[in-house]
Scaffold this active site. Structure first.
Site, mmCIF file in Angstrom:
data_model
loop_
_atom_site.group_PDB
_atom_site.id
_atom_site.type_symbol
_atom_site.label_atom_id
_atom_site.label_comp_id
_atom_site.label_asym_id
_atom_site.label_seq_id
_atom_site.Cartn_x
_atom_site.Cartn_y
_atom_site.Cartn_z
ATOM 1 N N GLU B 18 0.823 -1.219 0.000
ATOM 2 C CA GLU B 18 0.000 0.000 0.000
ATOM 3 C C GLU B 18 0.853 1.265 0.000
ATOM 4 O OE1 GLU B 18 -3.624 -0.323 2.090
ATOM 5 O OE2 GLU B 18 -3.663 1.783 2.670
ATOM 6 N N ASP B 127 -3.014 -3.095 2.904
ATOM 7 C CA ASP B 127 -3.625 -3.369 4.209
ATOM 8 C C ASP B 127 -4.932 -4.133 3.992
ATOM 9 O OD1 ASP B 127 -1.589 -1.868 5.249
ATOM 10 O OD2 ASP B 127 -2.757 -0.012 5.266
ATOM 11 N N TYR B 337 -2.078 -3.116 12.930
ATOM 12 C CA TYR B 337 -2.801 -2.203 12.049
ATOM 13 C C TYR B 337 -3.831 -1.395 12.856
ATOM 14 C CZ TYR B 337 -5.210 -0.627 7.855
ATOM 15 O OH TYR B 337 -5.749 0.147 6.861
#
Lengths: 89, 724
Positions: B18, B127, B337
């Site tokens: 990403e 992600d 995350y």
């Protein structure tokens, strides 16, 4: 807020006044109208609760002088309306 | 260097991360022999070998495509859209933006465009959430086509630690999650449809009715968020305090004054005074004393909203900044995350390893001793779940470089909260002393004493102390209080508090407005648009009030959470393959069309209302006499949109029947004031010009024969207040 009467302006901020705001003498914009009605309702409540009854002018004067630490106790639009009404009288 | 010059030879596996920092970390984690860094333009791609395969690891930069209008024009309604690269200047155009960010996106675009068709296999390593799926999926669709989109593999991970990345690579998912992708793109389409159309409706109406420009916006998430603040503001600004009374009793123990507050509020002054007198004449004794130990469980593992709320409460760091810092910590492999709703850790998380790693950092050595053995009730868990990611936790990795003050505060909180979830309950002894006032009212005081601090010590929570707890400890059941005072206190009802960044975020979450990732940004947009002001508490501006009033009058549902909640539910259904994406978009368009029609029908009133709020001076706009050209309009000061210069224009310019174009230039410096003077030479209106140096009168007619002769020393131009 239906029925906008374009020619009428709120005497406090010059915004468009609403038909529902007509109260004998004054036109107010939606916000000041709302504040004005809260004030009127408040007057009855104050006199129900206090031992010594207040006149309308005394009541307005008392509210205007109320302050808390942050000076947020009395709404800004309420203060506008009181100042306007006291000036008129 | 370009891709061809970079000695990348097929066959290779293309891995798309990403962000560039994630690509670098993935490359370092998966490389078996070493990492070869190739620089193309300002971007780096990484060449590694894993399991006898050549891997090229490259990165997007978040989104490199966005939804734009398909076709030209800036009218509303517009329902045709497509994906276009972010570097393009405008919809449908091939012009490239010159700013560094767009140039960077262009470079990434070129790298991906060249590598995707040549790759033997593609793995999406963005992600794992709706946005990550959209970023990867759209790159594949736009640059590789449907077949590549359908066959690319997916790597799923929640932290960027070596072990998790290696494990995730070994357990690749066969494709991207198509349902998650569909839900994500549908969200983008709906946000675009609502955002562009409603914002254009406001801006174009304002422009057409006033000939002025102002950047205005609203949308399906902005609207309800602004509505929360609006409703609160109305209550605050129109609040009339109403009195009520409280009775306070001050008892003296060892001459220490201790306040007892009767919980009941008295509505009438008379009643309060009567009661106070009764209390004063009566007696006060201790009815009973109860002591018990109370166990307090540790806080649950935090999701993003919990983290943002706590960090704001403790350090006043705004939620959007907390998210940005948490993302940085994630990219540094220090935490998991952060864009998550979950309040639970993964079941197979190796806590012992994390604890041992964290204990190697000198700040956390002492915390290890608080950790209980991992068993059924440890770590504690919250109720909320997230299919994509677990709660936020530290990975145990040591920071590569020194964290700055804010980064450290957030990292430290995440580590301590993690330890707290594994620590012992906190136990406190609560002693409740119940006083009987004249055998009528029972009033109690509770003294709290920590017995075992447990997790509270991990989070450095200070215990509140009762100043007179020693004196209170001496009290026994049945004791009479000899010395006491009773008084009534007049109080007033207070308005509700203004929202602060944390409470507004919580309100959005409670009403399911926006996503965990976008909420803080939405609040920021409302501030940027000039709808909200204030840092620590939000106050709605005049413009915010007007925009909300317009939306409320013409399409109230746009301002309520229900619509957004319905959309969220539809998106969840798409994720579960229970409904088709096109159906949801079509339903959105049908509803939106009706709203736009209503706004169009009310354009005159909307234009006027916006004009008064965008420029409050307009409310009391002075008129500078009757227009000498059309003889019916009034002259007023306006600002030319192209040049920014002021001039006197006729109010009949906006009258479609008359459309008077009269305009009179004005001096650009100094204050302009209205006068009753007429120019003796041509009879035109004269205005007074006041600068720091002088004051003079100005005939508005540029062709005035006298004006042409004027000089600084002209008698005509000298200060003259006569007849004013």
């Amino acid at each position: 807020m239906k029925g906008i009467k374009l020619k009428e302006k709120c005497p406090i901020d010059g915004k468009i006044a609403f038909l529902e705001g007509k109260d004998n003498t004054y036109f107010f914009c939606a916000y000041h109208y709302f504040a004005y009605h809260n004030l009127k309702d408040g007057y009855h409540l104050w006199n129900e609760k206090l031992e010594k009854k207040l006149s309308w002018e005394e009541y307005l004067d008392t509210i205007l002088k109320l302050k808390d630490k942050s000076d947020n106790l009395v709404g800004e639009w309420v203060k506008d309306v009181i100042s306007f009404l006291l000036k008129k009288q | 260097m370009n891709v061809q010059e970079s000695k990348i030879r097929t066959p290779f596996v293309l891995c798309i991360a990403e962000k560039p920092s994630a690509a670098k970390r993935i490359a370092n984690a998966l490389a078996e022999k070493g990492v070869e860094q190739i620089t193309i333009g300002k971007e780096s791609i990484y060449k590694i070998v894993r399991k006898n395969e050549n891997l090229i690891i490259t990165a997007a930069s978040g989104h490199i495509f966005s939804v734009v209008q398909d076709g030209y024009g800036s009218e509303f309604p517009t329902y045709d859209f497509k994906w276009a690269p972010l570097y393009k200047k405008s919809r449908g155009s091939n012009e490239i933006k010159k700013d560094p960010y767009s140039q960077r996106i262009l470079n990434i675009f070129k790298i991906l465009k060249e590598l995707i068709p040549k790759a033997e296999k593609i793995i999406i390593m963005t992600d794992y959430d709706q946005e990550g799926e959209v970023i990867g999926g759209i790159i594949l669709k736009e640059l590789g086509g449907e077949k590549i989109f359908r066959t690319a593999k997916r790597m799923k991970f929640s932290t960027l630690t070596k072990d998790e990345l290696k494990l995730a690579y070994d357990k690749l998912l066969p494709t991207i999650d198509f349902n998650l992708f569909e839900a994500g793109v549908t969200r983008h389409y709906l946000d675009w449809l609502y955002g562009i159309n409603l914002s254009r409706a406001l801006m174009l109406t304002y422009k057409r009715e006033t000939s002025k420009f102002k950047s205005l916006s609203t949308g399906r998430v902005q609207g309800p968020t602004l509505r929360f603040v609006y409703d609160r503001e109305i209550k605050i600004k129109s609040h009339v305090p109403i009195p009520f009374w409280q009775i306070k009793i001050r008892i003296f123990i060892d001459n220490n004054p201790i306040e007892l507050k009767i919980e009941k509020n008295f509505e009438a002054e008379k009643e309060a005074k009567r009661k106070a007198e009764e209390f004063l004449k009566g007696e006060i004794y201790i009815e009973k004393i109860e002591a018990k130990d109370v166990r307090i469980s540790p806080p649950v593992p935090p999701n993003l909203s919990n983290l943002q709320g706590e960090i704001y409460r403790l350090y006043k760091i705004p939620p959007e900044q907390t998210l940005a810092i948490a993302e940085k910590l994630y990219l540094g492999a220090l935490i998991s995350y952060p864009r998550t709703d979950a309040q639970q850790y993964p079941k197979d998380l190796n806590h012992i390893e994390i604890i041992n790693k964290l204990a190697q950092q000198k700040n956390y050595i002492s915390l290890k001793k608080f950790v209980l053995p991992i068993k059924k009730n440890r770590p504690v868990s919250g109720k909320k779940t997230d299919p994509a990611h677990p709660a936020i936790y530290p990975t145990g990795e040591k920071p590569d470089k020194k964290l700055n003050s804010k980064e450290f505060k957030i990292y430290d909180y995440i580590v301590r909260r993690y330890f707290a979830t594994l620590a012992e309950d906190s136990i406190e002894t609560r002693k409740k002393i119940v006083f009987s006032i004249n055998k009528q009212e029972m009033v109690s005081i509770t003294i709290t004493k920590p017995k075992k601090r447990g997790w509270k010590q991990v989070l450095n929570i200070k215990e509140a102390k009762n100043k007179f707890s020693e004196s209170l400890e001496k009290l026994r059941e049945g004791m009479n209080i000899e010395k006491f005072e009773v008084k009534t206190e007049q109080k007033y009802t207070t308005p509700p508090p203004r929202y602060n960044p944390s409470s507004l975020l919580k309100e959005m979450e409670k009403n399911e407005i926006g996503t965990k990732a976008t909420r803080a940004e939405i609040i920021n947009t409302l501030k940027k648009r000039g709808y909200l002001q204030g840092k620590e508490s939000f106050e709605i501006t005049e413009l915010g009030l007007t925009v909300m009033e317009i939306l409320k009058q013409n399409s109230p549902i746009i301002t309520l959470p229900d619509l957004t909640r319905q959309v969220e539910q539809s998106l969840a259904k798409i994720e579960r393959a229970e409904i088709d994406s096109n159906t949801v978009i079509l339903q959105g368009i049908v509803y939106l069309h009706k709203v736009l029609l209503d706004l169009h029908n009310e354009r005159k009133n909307i234009g006027q209302a916006l004009d008064a709020s965008v420029d409050p001076k307009n409310q009391n706009k002075q008129n500078y006499g009757t227009c000498p050209i059309c003889k019916t309009g009034k002259l007023e000061i306006r600002i030319a949109r192209n040049t920014g210069k002021r001039f006197l224009g006729c109010t009949n310019y906006f009258n479609t029947e008359i459309k008077c174009n009269a305009s009179f230039p004005l001096p650009q410096k100094g204050k302009i004031e209205k006068t009753n003077k007429k120019c003796p030479a041509d009879g035109y209106t004269m205005v007074k010009v006041i600068t720091n140096k002088r004051i003079w009168y100005w005939c508005i007619n540029p062709e005035c024969p006298e004006r042409k002769k004027w000089g600084k020393n002209s008698d005509f131009a000298k200060i003259n207040n006569e007849g004013d």
